[in-house]
Scaffold this motif. Structure first.
Motif: not given
Length: 412
Positions: A81-82, A85, A125, A128, A130, A132, A134
């Motif tokens: 997922q990451v 980024s 992060d 949540d 999902i 994330k 950044f």
């Protein structure tokens, strides 16, 4: 009893009665120390269980997550997922990480923070459903500063005495590398420089951002330097003096950074392979196999190829007057017609062709005739075009005035 004797008694009785009616008010001070609110990386750290650590040998992003409670998330799902980024392969040993966990048991990981350097950091992060990721920067303040001083010791020592980061010395040495030998600077030499410094959160020093203007007075001659882009869209910045002349010479002194001259340009030399006396119209620079070879001036690659004598070679045309050639390469890294900048690596040292060991034979043409580059008075870079000069002189006028004013005050 006379009235003037009764009056003080009545006044005293009234004070006594007032004191009885007034309740005492006791103010108790809160002696409990207040916990300061700490905000870092955009998070209020007081809200979390904070774990500080550093990347150790063998650590990977996945392994770090496995050592901490990430709840229902699976490590391989998180990394997928990451990955766009956060470059998980870029984590380096010794760099700090901050883990923000929930205060309640089982202290689940909420936020993972990796500090790439003193300014840049990555956030993953988990708060949540999902995950994330950044990338951010700490708040940076840029402060402008001008100093003027005489040389005391080396350039670095002088700057250090003035509370200036060593990065300024490196920048100045690079700017003036074509015009000043910093191993020969003297106590009588002086300089002034305007530069910008970076501060994190307005207080923590984070190094030099850029230089805006400078002069260096060496052997009684004052040499100004102003960075300037002739094309606003270009990333390239060149340095020019107060008249718009470039500070660089057109040619580097040699095509290698580290070398020894094994054979000089000569009208008659005994060739070690052909075993005969003949002219050697080049300069041989011996260096280990694979050493990067740099073009000594900007230009266009005129030819690349291989011959029995030259081995792998590259020839660069610089203008209507000058061309250079680089022989015996183990590897060619440019193509014909390609534009190359001064100092750009165009090949690697080898021993192809007629060569007894690894070296580059550097050949130099002036007006179509091969000459000894070490005996030439080489020109500066092309002068600034007149269409740019008026705007440039207008731009540097206040910068030069500021340098001169501060130098007059400080260097009396």
């Amino acid at each position: 009893m006379k009235f003037n004797k009764i009056l003080p008694i009545l006044f005293a009785l009234s004070l006594f009665s007032c004191e009885k009616k007034v309740d005492k008010v006791i103010i108790e001070e809160d002696t409990k120390p207040k916990i300061p609110i700490v905000v870092e990386f955009g998070f209020t750290l007081n809200d979390y269980l904070v774990v500080q650590d550093t990347i150790k040998s063998g650590d990977t992003f996945g392994k770090l997550l496995e050592n901490h409670n990430i709840g229902n998330f699976k490590v391989h799902e998180v990394t997928e997922q990451v990955k766009d980024s956060f470059n998980m392969r870029d984590i380096r040993i010794g760099r700090p990480i901050t883990l923000l966990k929930s205060k309640d048991a089982p202290n689940q990981l909420q936020v993972f923070i990796y500090q790439k350097d003193n300014i840049n950091y990555s956030v993953v992060d988990f708060r949540d459903t999902i995950v994330k990721a950044f990338n951010k920067q700490k708040p940076i303040t840029i402060k402008r500063r001008t100093i003027a001083t005489a040389i005391h010791g080396s350039l670095s020592e002088t700057l250090n005495k003035n509370g200036v980061d060593a990065g300024v010395a490196n920048n100045l040495a690079k700017i003036y590398e074509y015009s000043i030998d910093f191993f020969k600077i003297q106590k009588e030499d002086k300089f002034a420089v305007t530069f910008y410094e970076k501060y994190i959160n307005d207080t923590i020093y984070a190094g030099v951002d850029r230089l805006e203007s400078s002069f260096f007075e060496h052997k009684g001659k004052k040499i100004y330097a102003f960075p300037y882009k002739l094309d606003s869209l270009s990333k390239k910045v060149d340095y020019y003096d107060e008249e718009g002349k470039g500070l660089k010479t057109m040619f580097l002194k040699a095509p290698l950074d580290f070398f020894r001259i094994s054979s000089r340009f000569s009208p008659k030399r005994f060739h070690p392979v052909q075993m005969t006396w003949k002219a050697h119209k080049g300069t041989d620079y011996a260096a280990p196999h694979g050493t990067p070879i740099k073009t000594t001036a900007s230009g266009v690659v005129e030819r690349t190829g291989f011959t029995a004598g030259n081995g792998n070679y590259v020839k660069v045309k610089h203008n209507g007057t000058y061309s250079t050639q680089y022989l015996h390469m183990s590897k060619i890294l440019v193509r014909q017609g390609q534009h190359v900048a001064q100092g750009e690596v165009i090949g690697k040292v080898g021993s192809t062709g007629l060569a007894t060991g690894p070296h580059v034979c550097y050949r130099f043409w002036k007006n179509g005739v091969q000459v000894d580059p070490l005996s030439q008075k080489l020109p500066n870079t092309e002068p600034m075009n007149e269409k740019h000069k008026a705007k440039y002189l207008e731009y540097i006028a206040p910068l030069k005035k500021e340098l001169d004013s501060i130098a007059t005050l400080k260097l009396k």
